[in-house]
Design a protein around this motif. Structure first.
Motif, PDB file in Angstrom:
ATOM      1  N   PRO B 244      35.689  45.688  51.360  1.00 46.75           N
ATOM      2  CA  PRO B 244      35.179  45.652  49.984  1.00 46.75           C
ATOM      3  C   PRO B 244      36.213  45.221  48.943  1.00 46.75           C
ATOM      4  O   PRO B 244      35.879  44.492  48.006  1.00 46.75           O
ATOM      5  CB  PRO B 244      34.730  47.091  49.738  1.00 46.75           C
ATOM      6  CG  PRO B 244      34.331  47.576  51.077  1.00 46.75           C
ATOM      7  CD  PRO B 244      35.249  46.909  52.065  1.00 46.75           C
ATOM      8  N   VAL B 245      37.457  45.658  49.119  1.00 44.68           N
ATOM      9  CA  VAL B 245      38.469  45.278  48.124  1.00 44.68           C
ATOM     10  C   VAL B 245      38.738  43.775  48.171  1.00 44.68           C
ATOM     11  O   VAL B 245      38.885  43.118  47.138  1.00 44.68           O
ATOM     12  CB  VAL B 245      39.766  46.088  48.341  1.00 44.68           C
ATOM     13  CG1 VAL B 245      40.906  45.506  47.533  1.00 44.68           C
ATOM     14  CG2 VAL B 245      39.534  47.530  47.962  1.00 44.68           C
ATOM     15  N   LEU B 250      37.066  38.086  46.093  1.00 48.85           N
ATOM     16  CA  LEU B 250      36.453  36.803  46.447  1.00 48.85           C
ATOM     17  C   LEU B 250      35.254  36.483  45.556  1.00 48.85           C
ATOM     18  O   LEU B 250      35.047  35.335  45.173  1.00 48.85           O
ATOM     19  CB  LEU B 250      36.012  36.832  47.918  1.00 48.85           C
ATOM     20  CG  LEU B 250      35.336  35.562  48.430  1.00 48.85           C
ATOM     21  CD1 LEU B 250      36.338  34.407  48.463  1.00 48.85           C
ATOM     22  CD2 LEU B 250      34.739  35.757  49.813  1.00 48.85           C
ATOM     23  N   ILE B 251      34.460  37.502  45.221  1.00 55.40           N
ATOM     24  CA  ILE B 251      33.208  37.252  44.498  1.00 55.40           C
ATOM     25  C   ILE B 251      33.461  36.593  43.135  1.00 55.40           C
ATOM     26  O   ILE B 251      32.898  35.538  42.849  1.00 55.40           O
ATOM     27  CB  ILE B 251      32.367  38.544  44.389  1.00 55.40           C
ATOM     28  CG1 ILE B 251      31.936  38.988  45.799  1.00 55.40           C
ATOM     29  CG2 ILE B 251      31.145  38.338  43.521  1.00 55.40           C
ATOM     30  CD1 ILE B 251      31.370  40.387  45.866  1.00 55.40           C
ATOM     31  N   VAL B 289      32.682  44.856  37.863  1.00 56.87           N
ATOM     32  CA  VAL B 289      31.824  45.460  38.890  1.00 56.87           C
ATOM     33  C   VAL B 289      32.634  45.719  40.165  1.00 56.87           C
ATOM     34  O   VAL B 289      32.550  46.787  40.772  1.00 56.87           O
ATOM     35  CB  VAL B 289      30.602  44.561  39.197  1.00 56.87           C
ATOM     36  CG1 VAL B 289      29.857  45.055  40.422  1.00 56.87           C
ATOM     37  CG2 VAL B 289      29.667  44.525  38.006  1.00 56.87           C
ATOM     38  N   GLY B 290      33.456  44.728  40.533  1.00 52.21           N
ATOM     39  CA  GLY B 290      34.283  44.887  41.732  1.00 52.21           C
ATOM     40  C   GLY B 290      35.241  46.058  41.581  1.00 52.21           C
ATOM     41  O   GLY B 290      35.434  46.847  42.514  1.00 52.21           O
ATOM     42  N   ALA B 304      40.892  51.547  49.450  1.00 55.79           N
ATOM     43  CA  ALA B 304      40.379  52.206  48.254  1.00 55.79           C
ATOM     44  C   ALA B 304      41.385  53.176  47.657  1.00 55.79           C
ATOM     45  O   ALA B 304      42.175  53.792  48.360  1.00 55.79           O
ATOM     46  CB  ALA B 304      39.093  52.938  48.570  1.00 55.79           C
ATOM     47  N   PHE B 305      41.330  53.281  46.352  1.00 58.02           N
ATOM     48  CA  PHE B 305      42.146  54.268  45.674  1.00 58.02           C
ATOM     49  C   PHE B 305      41.485  55.626  45.833  1.00 58.02           C
ATOM     50  O   PHE B 305      40.307  55.718  46.169  1.00 58.02           O
ATOM     51  CB  PHE B 305      42.228  53.930  44.184  1.00 58.02           C
ATOM     52  CG  PHE B 305      42.986  52.684  43.900  1.00 58.02           C
ATOM     53  CD1 PHE B 305      44.350  52.725  43.728  1.00 58.02           C
ATOM     54  CD2 PHE B 305      42.333  51.476  43.818  1.00 58.02           C
ATOM     55  CE1 PHE B 305      45.058  51.577  43.460  1.00 58.02           C
ATOM     56  CE2 PHE B 305      43.040  50.313  43.556  1.00 58.02           C
ATOM     57  CZ  PHE B 305      44.401  50.371  43.370  1.00 58.02           C
ATOM     58  N   ALA B 306      42.241  56.673  45.585  1.00 57.87           N
ATOM     59  CA  ALA B 306      41.666  58.002  45.658  1.00 57.87           C
ATOM     60  C   ALA B 306      40.519  58.100  44.661  1.00 57.87           C
ATOM     61  O   ALA B 306      40.561  57.513  43.587  1.00 57.87           O
ATOM     62  CB  ALA B 306      42.736  59.029  45.321  1.00 57.87           C
TER      63      ALA B 306
END
Lengths: 162, 666, 180
Positions: B244-245, B250-251, B289-290, B304-306
């Motif tokens: 996801p990151v 990319l998006i 959004v990302g 992901a961050f906490a």
């Protein structure tokens, strides 16, 4: 050197790392296991491929893959087995059924439908009479001919302004 | 001790100033008061200065092991190398948001400087919007992710930085990403300013174009460096995991790239105004959004961050942005009609339209795949991982189509393409494509889609090279220049076009490397006793033994592999495992042997009895280095495209050399 | 692509479609944002399930109405599970004769071989079975192991316990539910 005493390994008991024959006649190697594992994902961690995942469950799953290969199961059968055990999370993709089909079909459908719509739209538009507004860049380029060769002229035009 | 207070006060003051600037900017937009406008403009500098002070305070706290700050405790430790202490600034949630604000401040200051005299009609709106975005992120930082929070008990040492982040690529690639993400704020501010003020002519587009390119360059750079980090640090033999990151970067890159193409149509033809506004908004919105998706905890990710409470605030911002944009857009709709129509189906315009469609569909598919695990778990109760198996199948073919359009875009002419031009333009590239396919067949490749890919790649490369060659020949013909001078002039005369083609060459090289790495990767899993060897591709690797040593904050355990090719010793590979004293998992450090033909990539997978045996995962990644080379070619191309060549003098010289031509601003 | 002149009617349709798509997307994000931190199921009717037991047969939760049911979710690779395994068996031995208390072991995210070895090693006698496809885990919002769900006689989830159980706590919780 003390830490070397710590064993850190993906142990593969019960299979032929030493090359002993299996019921199917061919020994199952770590390579075979990893090839199958590389098509699946860890059920507990996020987005980690089974072959590179090192948590205890993943190691055990790789042992299971070895055992199943040894009794002649195909990679597809093993995948099905794992889906039954842990759910579709092991697939690394949405299963091709039910509402999950949205992910598989929607982008292609959008591309197709909008693509066709755009084509029809452009066709209608380009068949309309052409009007060139004076003063737009295009009108200006019409007036500047530099070469007799139409192709060279076009290239010249393109390199000139863009 | 003192620094947390300085930082906190600086951020609070910055919030105050940005709120002031937002209001004053809007006020001056309403009544045209220049002194209020100037006040808002200078406010940008003040906010940036205050944020810089806060950043300096945090960096100082990190570097000096100030364990009264929670952020310092949770992201560093005493014997972490200084470089990583500094990198911890953007290594965690709260710090990276502060870094985001700092980058935004830098961009906004440059924009504010430009707004001293230029674009006065848009200036108050732009300034007000920039202040607004700054204020939003300052609120986020102060109320939801404050890096200056105090520990409520005393600790003697920090918890350390995630070992995966202790890598030099990890130190720099977020900088690129943040400069990329944040950079799209400026085009967004201009687009919104144009929309609000109703000044929807092409003036805003000119300035937005350059800003969008700057952001695009930074984002591209960040993505490439991020891939390099993943390649050498995540040790699975690949460089892009569809995490996801990664998708979140990319998006917006996809929509941003679509924008860079479609704006050309607006510049040339006055069409697609709404579309361009939409794309620039979408790109900015998707960066937010990302950020929301990967930081609020709604989607799980390796990187992901906490989980923190920034989710609701970001969500509110996302809703606010989209609602106000749509409202403005519909309100201004009547002014946004095209001046012109397309002339012919077979034209560069058409190929650009379809290229835009494809970029958006790929962005959409990627977003859909990224959020689907969340939807699935919520609606269907199926826990899912959506990764390479999905994206390869869905995004892959779309990228291939995109490559076809890329060739078409380069070969078709503007407005309309006659059949004779068509044949003239396409014949050599088509021949090259066919040759590539035949070479593939001769090399015993029978998979049709791979042959098609070879065809398209060669077609593309030939199309772009043909553009350079024909352009050069035309100049030689017209101006009697030497080959090198003619090429140089091409870049000087039209940096955007020829720089753009350089970007295309980079992309083709990248695509080729990806296709090869993906389809011709060799892999080998072996367990070896010391003295035993194994082969992969042309290489024979002999395992010599396992050793360990202590380095700084970790213990290194490394295997020595002697590497031979065709019987000659070519080097030693030392794949490692690092046992960090503050971690529990041994972190893998791959060993790489890079050549132009491909990388030999070795991972120490495990060991028993002190290295008798040790097991290895070995990969041969063909053409891997070309992925990075292509990336840097693309960067070079985009820098050429932005570069402010001195054009007035050259144009004058060109005019004097031949028939007078009115220069039109490209 | 909408920069071209659009008739009024299709414009309205476009606007509505855009608004709906955006709304749906925001709705999804919003709902997931506000449900992401929902914890394990700790109240309300216990989701029903049928467990295929390791030593043959099956067990359906809804058929255990009238009993206090203790559902222990575990895995063989989980250290804390091992710490409470003997306690669970001991307490089970104390209650199993009564008939109105039932222990069920749900083996979550595990391999069968390891699970069987674990059951044998800790001498677990109460019914145990794998959570196939992890449907039970999904229904109870299981996040990790061990987790223990207490179901009252009416088939409602009375409580969920997230860390290692000791005998006193376990006994007290069961007795409380029996007393109701």
């Amino acid at each position: 050197m003390l830490l070397l005493a710590v064993t850190f390994t993906v142990k593969q008991p019960g299979l032929a790392a030493d090359g002993s024959p299996t019921p199917t006649g061919t020994p199952v190697t770590q390579q075979d296991i990893m090839r199958v594992a590389a098509t699946m994902y860890c059920p507990l961690c996020v987005g980690e491929r089974l072959d590179v995942c090192e948590i205890p469950l993943c190691r055990e799953m790789k042992v299971v893959i070895g055992e199943k290969l040894a009794v002649g199961e195909t990679p597809a059968q093993i995948r099905t087995f794992f889906v039954k055990q842990y759910g579709p999370v092991v697939l690394g993709e949405p299963p091709k059924q039910g509402l999950h089909l949205i992910t598989w079909l929607l982008p292609a459908a959008a591309l197709l439908l909008i693509g066709i719509w755009l084509f029809l739209r452009l066709q209608r538009e380009t068949s309309a009479p052409v009007t060139i507004t004076a003063g737009t860049p295009d009108a200006q380029t019409k007036a500047t001919g530099v070469s007799d060769d139409p192709y060279l002229q076009q290239v010249e035009k393109e390199t000139e302004k863009w | 001790m003192l620094f947390d207070q300085i930082g906190y006060v600086a951020l609070s003051l910055a919030l105050g100033v940005s709120l002031y600037g937002m209001i004053v900017g809007a006020w001056s937009a309403k009544n045209g008061n220049r002194s209020w406008q100037e006040s808002a403009r200078r406010g940008i500098y003040i906010v940036t200065g205050l944020v810089a002070i806060a950043s300096a305070a945090l960096v100082y706290a990190l570097a000096s092991d100030d364990f009264t700050l929670r952020y310092v405790v949770t992201h560093t430790e005493r014997n972490l190398p200084l470089l990583y202490k500094l990198a911890a600034f953007w290594g965690g949630q709260a710090g990276s948001i502060l870094f985001w604000i700092l980058v935004l401040g830098i961009y906004a200051s440059i924009a504010a400087r430009q707004l001293r005299r230029q674009n006065q009609a848009l200036a108050p709106y732009v300034l007000s919007i920039l202040h607004g975005v700054l204020a939003f992120f300052l609120i986020l930082s102060l109320f939801a992710a404050n890096p200056f929070r105090i520990m409520n008990f005393v600790v003697s040492d920090g918890q350390g930085l995630d070992p995966l982040l202790q890598n030099y690529w990890m130190v720099i690639h977020p900088i690129g990403l943040y400069f990329g993400y944040v950079g799209f704020t400026i085009p967004f501010a201009y687009a919104m300013a144009a929309l609000i003020s109703g000044r929807l002519g092409n003036a805003w587009l000119k300035i937005v174009r350059r800003w969008a390119l700057v952001a695009w360059v930074a984002l591209t750079f960040g993505i490439i460096m991020g891939s390099q980090w993943a390649y050498i640090e995540l040790s699975w033999g690949g460089f892009w995991g569809w995490d996801p990151v990664e998708n979140a970067s990319l998006i917006p890159w996809l929509t941003g790239t679509a924008f860079l193409h479609s704006l050309i149509i607006q510049e040339r033809r006055g069409m697609l105004k709404v579309w361009n506004l939409l794309l620039i908004f979408l790109t900015f919105w998707l960066t937010i959004v990302g950020t929301f998706l990967t930081r609020s905890g709604v989607i799980e990710s390796v990187h992901a961050f906490a989980i923190s409470n920034i989710g609701p605030i970001l969500f509110a911002f996302i809703v606010f942005l989209v609602v106000s944009f749509l409202a403005l857009l519909f309100w201004r709709w009547p002014q946004l009609q095209s001046e012109q129509h397309l002339d012919a189906l077979l034209s560069r315009e058409t190929s650009f339209l379809y290229n835009n469609l494809l970029f958006l569909v790929i962005a959409f598919a990627t977003l859909l795949g990224t959020i689907w695990p969340m939807v699935s778990e919520m609606v269907l109760r199926d826990k899912l991982t959506v990764s390479a198996p999905f994206f390869d199948k869905v995004d892959g073919p779309a990228f291939l189509l995109l490559l076809i359009l890329m060739a078409a875009g380069a070969l078709l002419s503007w407005r309309r393409t006659s059949w004779s031009t068509l044949v003239h333009q396409f014949r050599w590239p088509l021949v090259c494509g066919v040759i590539a396919m035949v070479v593939g067949l001769v090399a015993n490749e029978k998979r049709p889609w791979l042959l098609a890919t070879f065809f398209v790649l060669a077609l593309n490369l030939a199309a772009v090279l043909q553009e350079y060659i024909l352009g050069m020949l035309a100049r030689r013909h017209a101006h009697h220049e030497s080959v090198s001078a003619a090429l140089w002039r091409l870049f000087q005369r039209n940096p955007r076009r020829y720089g753009g083609y350089l970007v295309h060459i980079g992309i083709i090289v990248i695509a080729t490397a990806i296709v090869f790495q993906h389809n011709y990767q060799l892999d080998r899993e072996v367990a070896l006793m010391p003295g035993q060897n194994t082969t992969i591709g042309q290489y024979t690797l002999t395992y010599e033994g396992l050793r360990s040593r202590t380095v700084g904050n970790h213990q290194e355990i490394y295997a020595t592999l002697q590497m031979q090719r065709n019987g000659h010793l070519v080097g030693i590979l030392r794949p490692k495992r690092n046992l960090y004293f503050k971690g529990n998992q041994p972190v893998s450090e791959v060993a790489l042997h890079t050549t132009l033909k491909g990388d030999l990539y070795a991972v120490l997978a495990g060991w028993e009895n002190g290295g008798r045996p040790a097991s290895f995962s070995l990969y041969f990644n063909p053409l891997m280095i070309w992925l990075w080379i292509g990336g840097y070619v693309a960067l070079l191309g985009s820098i050429v495209a932005i570069w402010p060549f001195p054009r007035g003098r050259l144009a004058a010289a060109a005019v004097s050399a031949r028939a007078p031509v009115r220069r039109v601003e490209a | 692509m909408n920069g071209m002149k659009a008739p009024r009617r299709s414009l309205l349709a476009l606007q509505i479609t855009a608004a709906l798509i955006v709304l749906a997307f925001l709705g999804l994000l919003g709902i997931s944002l506000f449900t992401q931190n929902r914890g394990q199921r700790h109240s309300g009717p216990a989701p029903d399930f049928t467990l295929q037991l390791f030593n043959g047969g099956a067990m359906t939760l809804s058929q255990q109405r009238g009993k206090v049911v203790v559902i222990n979710v575990w895995a063989s690779w989980c250290q804390p599970c091992k710490e409470e395994a003997r306690t669970l068996e001991e307490v089970w031995q104390r209650y199993k004769g009564r008939g109105d208390v039932l222990f069920i072991g749900v083996n979550w995210s595990d391999t069968e071989k390891q699970a069987r070895a674990y059951i044998k090693a800790y001498g677990i006698t109460y019914p145990n079975g794998p959570d196939l496809g992890r449907r039970i885990g999904a229904a109870y919002h299981v996040r990790g192991v061990p987790e223990t769900y207490f179901i009252d006689k009416n088939g409602n989830v009375a409580e969920v316990y997230i860390s290692v159980l000791n005998a006193n706590t376990l006994t007290r919780k069961i007795d409380n539910l029996l007393a109701k």
